[in-house]
Design a protein around this motif. Structure first.
Motif, PDB file in Angstrom:
ATOM      1  N   THR A   1       0.815  -1.224   0.000  1.00 18.11           N
ATOM      2  CA  THR A   1       0.000   0.000   0.000  1.00 18.11           C
ATOM      3  C   THR A   1       0.843   1.265   0.000  1.00 18.11           C
ATOM      4  O   THR A   1       0.303   2.370  -0.100  1.00 18.11           O
ATOM      5  N   LEU A   2       2.162   1.132   0.126  1.00 13.69           N
ATOM      6  CA  LEU A   2       2.988   2.294   0.454  1.00 13.69           C
ATOM      7  C   LEU A   2       3.248   3.226  -0.722  1.00 13.69           C
ATOM      8  O   LEU A   2       3.255   4.450  -0.567  1.00 13.69           O
ATOM      9  N   SER A   3       3.487   2.683  -1.905  1.00 14.88           N
ATOM     10  CA  SER A   3       4.080   3.471  -2.989  1.00 14.88           C
ATOM     11  C   SER A   3       3.209   4.608  -3.492  1.00 14.88           C
ATOM     12  O   SER A   3       3.733   5.638  -3.921  1.00 14.88           O
ATOM     13  N   CYS A   4       1.884   4.438  -3.479  1.00 14.32           N
ATOM     14  CA  CYS A   4       1.015   5.496  -3.997  1.00 14.32           C
ATOM     15  C   CYS A   4       0.131   6.077  -2.910  1.00 14.32           C
ATOM     16  O   CYS A   4       0.264   7.242  -2.546  1.00 14.32           O
ATOM     17  N   ALA A   5      -0.779   5.292  -2.339  1.00 16.90           N
ATOM     18  CA  ALA A   5      -1.752   5.840  -1.391  1.00 16.90           C
ATOM     19  C   ALA A   5      -1.085   6.407  -0.148  1.00 16.90           C
ATOM     20  O   ALA A   5      -1.333   7.554   0.247  1.00 16.90           O
ATOM     21  N   ALA A   6      -0.247   5.600   0.488  1.00 20.01           N
ATOM     22  CA  ALA A   6       0.387   6.078   1.719  1.00 20.01           C
ATOM     23  C   ALA A   6       1.296   7.269   1.446  1.00 20.01           C
ATOM     24  O   ALA A   6       1.299   8.249   2.197  1.00 20.01           O
ATOM     25  N   LEU A   7       2.076   7.202   0.358  1.00 26.37           N
ATOM     26  CA  LEU A   7       3.002   8.293   0.067  1.00 26.37           C
ATOM     27  C   LEU A   7       2.252   9.570  -0.312  1.00 26.37           C
ATOM     28  O   LEU A   7       2.701  10.680   0.014  1.00 26.37           O
ATOM     29  N   THR A   8       1.121   9.440  -0.988  1.00 26.59           N
ATOM     30  CA  THR A   8       0.308  10.615  -1.286  1.00 26.59           C
ATOM     31  C   THR A   8      -0.155  11.286   0.003  1.00 26.59           C
ATOM     32  O   THR A   8      -0.072  12.517   0.152  1.00 26.59           O
ATOM     33  N   ALA A   9      -0.648  10.473   0.942  1.00 22.19           N
ATOM     34  CA  ALA A   9      -1.087  11.023   2.219  1.00 22.19           C
ATOM     35  C   ALA A   9       0.081  11.667   2.967  1.00 22.19           C
ATOM     36  O   ALA A   9      -0.046  12.760   3.539  1.00 22.19           O
ATOM     37  N   TRP A  10       1.229  11.005   2.977  1.00 18.81           N
ATOM     38  CA  TRP A  10       2.420  11.542   3.637  1.00 18.81           C
ATOM     39  C   TRP A  10       2.820  12.892   3.034  1.00 18.81           C
ATOM     40  O   TRP A  10       3.099  13.859   3.762  1.00 18.81           O
ATOM     41  N   SER A  11       2.825  12.976   1.724  1.00 19.96           N
ATOM     42  CA  SER A  11       3.191  14.228   1.063  1.00 19.96           C
ATOM     43  C   SER A  11       2.211  15.339   1.415  1.00 19.96           C
ATOM     44  O   SER A  11       2.608  16.488   1.646  1.00 19.96           O
ATOM     45  N   ALA A  12       0.925  15.012   1.450  1.00 20.09           N
ATOM     46  CA  ALA A  12      -0.076  16.019   1.799  1.00 20.09           C
ATOM     47  C   ALA A  12       0.138  16.548   3.213  1.00 20.09           C
ATOM     48  O   ALA A  12      -0.094  17.735   3.487  1.00 20.09           O
ATOM     49  N   LEU A  13       0.604  15.682   4.101  1.00 13.09           N
ATOM     50  CA  LEU A  13       0.760  16.062   5.505  1.00 13.09           C
ATOM     51  C   LEU A  13       2.119  16.659   5.835  1.00 13.09           C
ATOM     52  O   LEU A  13       2.290  17.239   6.923  1.00 13.09           O
ATOM     53  N   THR A  14       3.092  16.553   4.919  1.00  6.93           N
ATOM     54  CA  THR A  14       4.457  16.957   5.269  1.00  6.93           C
ATOM     55  C   THR A  14       5.174  17.818   4.245  1.00  6.93           C
ATOM     56  O   THR A  14       6.120  18.524   4.609  1.00  6.93           O
ATOM     57  N   SER A  15       4.780  17.791   2.971  1.00  6.34           N
ATOM     58  CA  SER A  15       5.646  18.406   1.958  1.00  6.34           C
ATOM     59  C   SER A  15       5.517  19.923   1.877  1.00  6.34           C
ATOM     60  O   SER A  15       6.516  20.630   1.761  1.00  6.34           O
ATOM     61  N   SER A  16       4.300  20.456   1.934  1.00  5.38           N
ATOM     62  CA  SER A  16       4.106  21.904   1.837  1.00  5.38           C
ATOM     63  C   SER A  16       3.804  22.520   3.187  1.00  5.38           C
ATOM     64  O   SER A  16       4.331  23.571   3.544  1.00  5.38           O
ATOM     65  N   ARG A  17       2.947  21.869   3.918  1.00  2.00           N
ATOM     66  CA  ARG A  17       2.581  22.339   5.260  1.00  2.00           C
ATOM     67  C   ARG A  17       2.833  21.200   6.236  1.00  2.00           C
ATOM     68  O   ARG A  17       2.218  20.149   6.130  1.00  2.00           O
ATOM     69  N   ILE A  18       3.722  21.393   7.177  1.00  2.00           N
ATOM     70  CA  ILE A  18       4.062  20.353   8.138  1.00  2.00           C
ATOM     71  C   ILE A  18       2.939  20.218   9.167  1.00  2.00           C
ATOM     72  O   ILE A  18       2.532  21.205   9.787  1.00  2.00           O
TER      73      ILE A  18
END
Length: 331
Positions: A138-155
Motif C-alpha cells: 500500500t505504500l508506494s502510492c496511497a500512503a506516500l500521497t497522504a504523507w506528502s499532503a501532511l508533510t511536503s508543503s505544510r508540516i
C-alpha cells in the motif's frame, strides 16, 4: 510468469491475464518477484480513460503498488541484493527534488500486475519487516500521497485538525499518519459502518454526508469557525468552496483526487492555499517508511483478489464498497 494487461481508455473489461517470459536484469537493474499488489483509483482512471493519454497506448501492465523480493541483480548494482524485500517506487525516475517525473508505474510505463519484473535498482526501496506483503504493497502510492499532503508543503503539527474525505486508501493512510503526528482527524463517509471503522483507528469526528448533506456546516458546528489545518481532498473541484471555507489561517487544501468531479489542481484562488499533491519521490518514500515503523502503523487492506480476478477487483474498486485498500495476490 503471469501478467495482466489493460487496453488504456477502453475499460475494465479489456483486462487480460497472459503468460510471458521472465526477463533478465541488465546493468544497474534488478529482477524482482512480486508477491502482492494493491489498487488505486488511478488504475480506474487509466482503464477508463478518465484522463486521456495517462495510460501507455495501446495497452499497459497496470497497478503501481507492490511488495516483492529481489531475485537477481545486474552488474554494478549495490543498492539491493538477492533476497531483499523491496518495492519499486511510484515514479521510478523521481529519486529526489520537488519536480515530479511523469514516468509513473501502471500509466505511462508498465506497472506491477505481474509475477516478475525488471526495474532499475535505484528505484527500489526496502520494505519493513513489521508489515505483511499486502500491507507493504500500500505504500508506494496511497500512503506516500497522504504523507506528502501532511508533510511536503505544510508540516502537520500536534493539535492540528485534518479533514479527510472518504475511507479509501489515501484517506485512511492520512488518518493513521496524522494521528501518529499528534493531529486530530475529521472524516466523512456515506457509510456509518465505515465511519465506525475509522473511529476505531482514531478518527475524532465522523460525519455521514448522506445524513448531513451540509457536511461543512456539521464540521463548523462541532469544531468552531474555520477549524481545519489541512483538507485531504480526494473528491475534486465540486467541493473546493466548502473545503476552503473550513481552512484556518495558513491552512492547506491538499488536491489529490477526482472521485466526484474533475481534479481541483488548477482552481487555486487568492484566498485558497491549494497544494497539488503528486505522490512523492524516493527520499519522501523512505522518510515515510521510517516514520511508519517508528510509530508501528499497519496499513489497512480490506479484501484480496487473485491476479486472475483482477477485473473483479477493479469492479469492486469502482463500487466504492471497500475500506482502505483492495489487495491483489500474485503468488
Amino acid at each position: 510468469m503471469k501478467q495482466a494487461k489493460v487496453r488504456s481508455g477502453q475499460g475494465v473489461d479489456t483486462i487480460t491475464i497472459e503468460k510471458a517470459a521472465v526477463p533478465d536484469p541488465g546493468p544497474g537493474e534488478a529482477l524482482i518477484r512480486i508477491t502482492a499488489a494493491t489498487l488505486n483509483y488511478r488504475d480506474l482512471i487509466v482503464a477508463k480513460g478518465l484522463i486521456p493519454g495517462l495510460g501507455k497506448e495501446p495497452e499497459v501492465i497496470p497497478l503501481s503498488c507492490s511488495a516483492a523480493f529481489v531475485e537477481a541483480v545486474g552488474s554494478g548494482v549495490t543498492r539491493v541484493a538477492p533476497g531483499d524485500r523491496v518495492t519499486p517506487i511510484f515514479a521510478p525516475h523521481w529519486l529526489t527534488g520537488g519536480e515530479p517525473d511523469p514516468r509513473m508505474l501502471g500509466g505511462p510505463i508498465d506497472g506491477v500486475a505481474r509475477q516478475f519484473a525488471v526495474f532499475e535498482a535505484e528505484s527500489l526501496c526496502r520494505l519493513p519487516d513489521m508489515m505483511s506483503d499486502l500491507e507493504a504493497a500500500t505504500l508506494s502510492c496511497a500512503a506516500l500521497t497522504a504523507w506528502s499532503a501532511l508533510t511536503s508543503s505544510r508540516i502537520t503539527s500536534p493539535g492540528d485538525w485534518i479533514l479527510a474525505h472518504g475511507t479509501g486508501g489515501v484517506s485512511i493512510a492520512a488518518l493513521q499518519l496524522a494521528k501518529a503526528m499528534g493531529a486530530n482527524v475529521a472524516i466523512t463517509s456515506s457509510s456509518d459502518a465505515k465511519l465506525a471503522r475509522a473511529a476505531s483507528l482514531g478518527a475524532d469526528l465522523c460525519i455521514n454526508y448522506r445524513h448531513q448533506p451540509d457536511w461543512a456546516a456539521a464540521v463548523r458546528t462541532a469544531l468552531g469557525d474555520r477549524p481545519i489545518a489541512n483538507v485531504i481532498d480526494t473528491v475534486g473541484a465540486v467541493q473546493v468552496e466548502d473545503n476552503a471555507s473550513l481552512l484556518c489561517e495558513g491552512g492547506q487544501l491538499s488536491a489529490i483526487g477526482m472521485l466526484g468531479s474533475d481534479f481541483s489542481w488548477n482552481l487555486a484562488g487568492a484566498d485558497v492555499n491549494l497544494a497539488p499533491i503528486g505522490v512523492g519521490n524516493r527520499e519522501q518514500h523512505e522518510a515515510m517508511t521510517r516514520f511508519m515503523v517508528e510509530c508501528q502503523i499497519r496499513p489497512v487492506v480490506d479484501v484480496v483478489y487473485d491476479l486472475e480476478r483482477l477485473s473483479d477487483a477493479y469492479h469492486h474498486l469502482e463500487s466504492g464498497a471497500f475500506f482502505g485498500k483492495i489487495g491483489i495476490n500474485l503468488l
